[in-house]
Design a protein around this motif. Structure first.
Motif, PDB file in Angstrom:
ATOM      1  N   SER A 196      64.567  37.048  11.164  1.00  0.00           N
ATOM      2  CA  SER A 196      62.939  36.840  11.416  1.00  0.00           C
ATOM      3  C   SER A 196      62.728  37.043  13.074  1.00  0.00           C
ATOM      4  CB  SER A 196      62.232  35.793  10.660  1.00  0.00           C
ATOM      5  OG  SER A 196      62.233  35.796   9.419  1.00  0.00           O
ATOM      6  N   TRP A 197      63.302  36.129  13.768  1.00  0.00           N
ATOM      7  CA  TRP A 197      63.143  35.861  15.178  1.00  0.00           C
ATOM      8  C   TRP A 197      63.356  37.404  16.002  1.00  0.00           C
ATOM      9  CZ3 TRP A 197      63.580  30.973  17.801  1.00  0.00           C
ATOM     10  CH2 TRP A 197      63.651  30.880  19.197  1.00  0.00           C
ATOM     11  N   THR A 198      64.484  38.017  15.403  1.00  0.00           N
ATOM     12  CA  THR A 198      65.035  39.042  16.238  1.00  0.00           C
ATOM     13  C   THR A 198      63.846  40.501  15.569  1.00  0.00           C
ATOM     14  OG1 THR A 198      67.384  38.327  16.005  1.00  0.00           O
ATOM     15  CG2 THR A 198      66.985  40.837  16.366  1.00  0.00           C
ATOM     16  N   LEU A 199      63.640  40.434  14.237  1.00  0.00           N
ATOM     17  CA  LEU A 199      62.553  41.143  13.972  1.00  0.00           C
ATOM     18  C   LEU A 199      61.083  41.300  14.708  1.00  0.00           C
ATOM     19  CD1 LEU A 199      62.721  43.532  11.981  1.00  0.00           C
ATOM     20  CD2 LEU A 199      62.197  41.998   9.903  1.00  0.00           C
ATOM     21  N   LEU A 200      60.784  40.036  14.818  1.00  0.00           N
ATOM     22  CA  LEU A 200      59.498  39.740  15.481  1.00  0.00           C
ATOM     23  C   LEU A 200      59.645  40.298  16.890  1.00  0.00           C
ATOM     24  CD1 LEU A 200      58.115  36.274  14.673  1.00  0.00           C
ATOM     25  CD2 LEU A 200      56.962  38.251  14.414  1.00  0.00           C
ATOM     26  N   ASP A 201      61.014  40.203  17.502  1.00  0.00           N
ATOM     27  CA  ASP A 201      61.019  40.990  18.853  1.00  0.00           C
ATOM     28  C   ASP A 201      61.021  42.270  18.839  1.00  0.00           C
ATOM     29  OD1 ASP A 201      61.339  38.255  19.971  1.00  0.00           O
ATOM     30  OD2 ASP A 201      63.666  38.424  20.189  1.00  0.00           O
ATOM     31  N   GLN A 202      61.598  42.859  18.044  1.00  0.00           N
ATOM     32  CA  GLN A 202      61.403  44.342  17.733  1.00  0.00           C
ATOM     33  C   GLN A 202      60.126  44.891  17.539  1.00  0.00           C
ATOM     34  OE1 GLN A 202      63.640  46.544  18.342  1.00  0.00           O
ATOM     35  NE2 GLN A 202      63.388  48.299  16.891  1.00  0.00           N
ATOM     36  N   VAL A 203      59.311  44.393  16.694  1.00  0.00           N
ATOM     37  CA  VAL A 203      57.838  44.511  16.515  1.00  0.00           C
ATOM     38  C   VAL A 203      56.990  44.321  17.680  1.00  0.00           C
ATOM     39  CG1 VAL A 203      55.723  43.979  15.212  1.00  0.00           C
ATOM     40  CG2 VAL A 203      57.963  44.020  14.161  1.00  0.00           C
ATOM     41  N   ALA A 204      57.229  43.339  18.389  1.00  0.00           N
ATOM     42  CA  ALA A 204      56.434  43.152  19.609  1.00  0.00           C
ATOM     43  C   ALA A 204      56.994  44.055  20.895  1.00  0.00           C
ATOM     44  CB  ALA A 204      56.997  41.636  20.298  1.00  0.00           C
ATOM     45  N   ALA A 205      58.243  44.585  20.879  1.00  0.00           N
ATOM     46  CA  ALA A 205      58.576  45.733  21.559  1.00  0.00           C
ATOM     47  C   ALA A 205      58.047  46.968  21.221  1.00  0.00           C
ATOM     48  CB  ALA A 205      60.035  45.822  21.676  1.00  0.00           C
ATOM     49  N   PHE A 206      57.778  47.195  20.086  1.00  0.00           N
ATOM     50  CA  PHE A 206      57.221  48.313  19.526  1.00  0.00           C
ATOM     51  C   PHE A 206      55.591  48.444  19.819  1.00  0.00           C
ATOM     52  CE2 PHE A 206      54.514  50.454  16.146  1.00  0.00           C
ATOM     53  CZ  PHE A 206      55.281  51.797  16.022  1.00  0.00           C
ATOM     54  N   ALA A 207      55.209  47.396  19.554  1.00  0.00           N
ATOM     55  CA  ALA A 207      53.714  47.043  20.051  1.00  0.00           C
ATOM     56  C   ALA A 207      53.378  47.208  21.546  1.00  0.00           C
ATOM     57  CB  ALA A 207      53.003  45.732  19.448  1.00  0.00           C
ATOM     58  N   ARG A 208      54.148  46.749  22.303  1.00  0.00           N
ATOM     59  CA  ARG A 208      54.163  46.785  23.843  1.00  0.00           C
ATOM     60  C   ARG A 208      54.074  48.375  24.046  1.00  0.00           C
ATOM     61  NH1 ARG A 208      57.938  43.232  24.315  1.00  0.00           N
ATOM     62  NH2 ARG A 208      56.693  41.219  24.506  1.00  0.00           N
ATOM     63  N   ALA A 209      55.248  49.036  23.434  1.00  0.00           N
ATOM     64  CA  ALA A 209      55.222  50.488  23.999  1.00  0.00           C
ATOM     65  C   ALA A 209      54.067  51.442  23.559  1.00  0.00           C
ATOM     66  CB  ALA A 209      56.512  51.110  23.027  1.00  0.00           C
ATOM     67  N   LYS A 210      53.328  50.807  22.335  1.00  0.00           N
ATOM     68  CA  LYS A 210      52.038  51.455  21.798  1.00  0.00           C
ATOM     69  C   LYS A 210      50.786  51.253  22.719  1.00  0.00           C
ATOM     70  CE  LYS A 210      51.504  52.869  17.780  1.00  0.00           C
ATOM     71  NZ  LYS A 210      51.922  54.460  17.780  1.00  0.00           N
ATOM     72  N   GLY A 211      51.001  50.052  23.597  1.00  0.00           N
ATOM     73  CA  GLY A 211      50.081  49.671  24.479  1.00  0.00           C
ATOM     74  C   GLY A 211      49.014  48.556  23.807  1.00  0.00           C
ATOM     75  N   ILE A 212      49.420  48.020  22.621  1.00  0.00           N
ATOM     76  CA  ILE A 212      48.625  46.953  21.875  1.00  0.00           C
ATOM     77  C   ILE A 212      48.935  45.751  22.824  1.00  0.00           C
ATOM     78  CG2 ILE A 212      48.904  45.585  19.856  1.00  0.00           C
ATOM     79  CD1 ILE A 212      49.808  47.852  18.384  1.00  0.00           C
ATOM     80  N   ALA A 213      47.723  45.010  23.265  1.00  0.00           N
ATOM     81  CA  ALA A 213      47.899  43.913  24.035  1.00  0.00           C
ATOM     82  C   ALA A 213      47.993  42.388  23.207  1.00  0.00           C
ATOM     83  CB  ALA A 213      46.456  43.756  24.924  1.00  0.00           C
ATOM     84  N   THR A 214      47.595  42.459  22.088  1.00  0.00           N
ATOM     85  CA  THR A 214      47.683  41.055  21.331  1.00  0.00           C
ATOM     86  C   THR A 214      48.244  41.478  19.844  1.00  0.00           C
ATOM     87  OG1 THR A 214      45.680  40.679  22.494  1.00  0.00           O
ATOM     88  CG2 THR A 214      46.427  39.143  20.613  1.00  0.00           C
ATOM     89  N   LEU A 215      48.990  40.362  19.637  1.00  0.00           N
ATOM     90  CA  LEU A 215      49.623  40.557  18.096  1.00  0.00           C
ATOM     91  C   LEU A 215      49.054  39.161  17.498  1.00  0.00           C
ATOM     92  CD1 LEU A 215      53.451  41.214  18.658  1.00  0.00           C
ATOM     93  CD2 LEU A 215      51.423  42.583  17.819  1.00  0.00           C
ATOM     94  N   GLU A 216      48.747  39.201  16.269  1.00  0.00           N
ATOM     95  CA  GLU A 216      48.142  38.231  15.418  1.00  0.00           C
ATOM     96  C   GLU A 216      48.972  37.982  14.064  1.00  0.00           C
ATOM     97  OE1 GLU A 216      44.008  39.266  15.144  1.00  0.00           O
ATOM     98  OE2 GLU A 216      43.424  38.517  17.057  1.00  0.00           O
ATOM     99  N   SER A 217      49.044  36.904  13.764  1.00  0.00           N
ATOM    100  CA  SER A 217      49.675  36.499  12.557  1.00  0.00           C
ATOM    101  C   SER A 217      48.657  35.225  11.689  1.00  0.00           C
ATOM    102  CB  SER A 217      50.957  36.069  12.632  1.00  0.00           C
ATOM    103  OG  SER A 217      51.559  35.736  11.174  1.00  0.00           O
ATOM    104  N   ILE A 218      48.126  35.595  10.656  1.00  0.00           N
ATOM    105  CA  ILE A 218      47.357  34.748   9.758  1.00  0.00           C
ATOM    106  C   ILE A 218      48.486  34.200   8.811  1.00  0.00           C
ATOM    107  CG2 ILE A 218      45.669  34.177   8.159  1.00  0.00           C
ATOM    108  CD1 ILE A 218      44.455  36.864   9.211  1.00  0.00           C
ATOM    109  N   GLU A 219      48.478  32.634   9.051  1.00  0.00           N
ATOM    110  CA  GLU A 219      49.608  31.965   8.173  1.00  0.00           C
ATOM    111  C   GLU A 219      49.126  30.910   7.489  1.00  0.00           C
ATOM    112  OE1 GLU A 219      52.662  32.798   8.228  1.00  0.00           O
ATOM    113  OE2 GLU A 219      52.979  33.903   9.915  1.00  0.00           O
ATOM    114  N   SER A 220      49.460  30.663   6.368  1.00  0.00           N
ATOM    115  CA  SER A 220      49.089  29.469   5.585  1.00  0.00           C
ATOM    116  C   SER A 220      49.492  28.225   6.322  1.00  0.00           C
ATOM    117  CB  SER A 220      49.662  29.325   4.206  1.00  0.00           C
ATOM    118  OG  SER A 220      49.764  28.086   3.645  1.00  0.00           O
ATOM    119  N   ARG A 221      48.588  27.160   6.416  1.00  0.00           N
ATOM    120  CA  ARG A 221      49.073  25.982   6.936  1.00  0.00           C
ATOM    121  C   ARG A 221      50.164  25.334   6.673  1.00  0.00           C
ATOM    122  NH1 ARG A 221      45.301  23.454  10.801  1.00  0.00           N
ATOM    123  NH2 ARG A 221      43.412  24.507  10.681  1.00  0.00           N
ATOM    124  N   ASP A 222      50.613  25.803   5.236  1.00  0.00           N
ATOM    125  CA  ASP A 222      51.607  25.179   4.678  1.00  0.00           C
ATOM    126  C   ASP A 222      52.886  25.925   4.831  1.00  0.00           C
ATOM    127  OD1 ASP A 222      50.211  23.520   3.241  1.00  0.00           O
ATOM    128  OD2 ASP A 222      50.163  24.894   1.608  1.00  0.00           O
TER     129      ASP A 222
END
Length: 187
Positions: free
Chosen positions: A128-154
């Protein structure tokens, strides 16, 4: 919860999906293959979700589901590759899907939501850690400035993982049972 929006025509500056296929290595040395999903992956994705803990399904879809339905599966493999990308991670020894990560961007491609799911028998290996890094690199390449994740408090594991990766947690407006985690991407 990341939900794909209606399918749109890809913009002329769409990044080629094939360029985001890669072999990735976790911090523990496990190597897996990741690539964008395609409609042909729908049956394998259905099989994958049979091996995701029920609690993790609830966290991923932010609802108490016991089985991922055909419409949900189709939405995860039929994306526009411009505003929405769905990545699949494969175990090289078996060829099975071991994790998914979906990114759904707003119309202006400045903000995107991320959701990750992983097979129960592949948890705690750094995938998951590594996959999140890959998604962040993809988003950066597209010019996306902010990533968000909605998580259950649990979902303490996901919240801790995202915090370790530099995400900032805050209350989720209008939903006391959830947390909003954000990561600002550098250029």
């Amino acid at each position: 919860m990341v939900e794909p929006v209606s399918e749109r025509a890809a913009a002329p500056h769409t990044l080629p999906a094939v360029s985001w296929s890669a072999d990735l290595t976790t911090r523990d040395g496990y190597v897996f293959h990741v690539r964008p999903a395609s409609p042909a992956n729908e049956p394998a994705l259905a099989e994958f979700f049979e091996h995701v803990d029920r609690e993790d399904l609830r966290f991923r879809f932010l609802s108490a589901i016991h089985k991922v339905g055909q419409d949900q599966l189709r939405a995860l493999v039929t994306v526009d590759h411009e505003h929405i990308e769905s990545f699949l991670a494969f175990d090289p020894a078996t060829g099975r899907i071991i994790a998914t990560a979906m990114l759904a961007a707003d119309e202006s491609l400045t903000r995107a939501e991320v959701a990750v799911a992983i097979r129960a028998d592949f948890k705690r290996r750094g995938i998951s850690w590594t996959l999140l890094d890959q998604v962040a690199a993809f988003a950066r390449a597209k010019g996306i400035a902010t990533l968000e994740s909605i998580e259950s408090r649990d979902n303490h594991q996901a919240i801790e993982l995202e915090r370790q990766r530099g995400w900032i947690a805050s209350a989720c407006p209008g939903d006391p049972a959830s947390m909003m985690l954000r990561m600002t991407l550098s250029a």
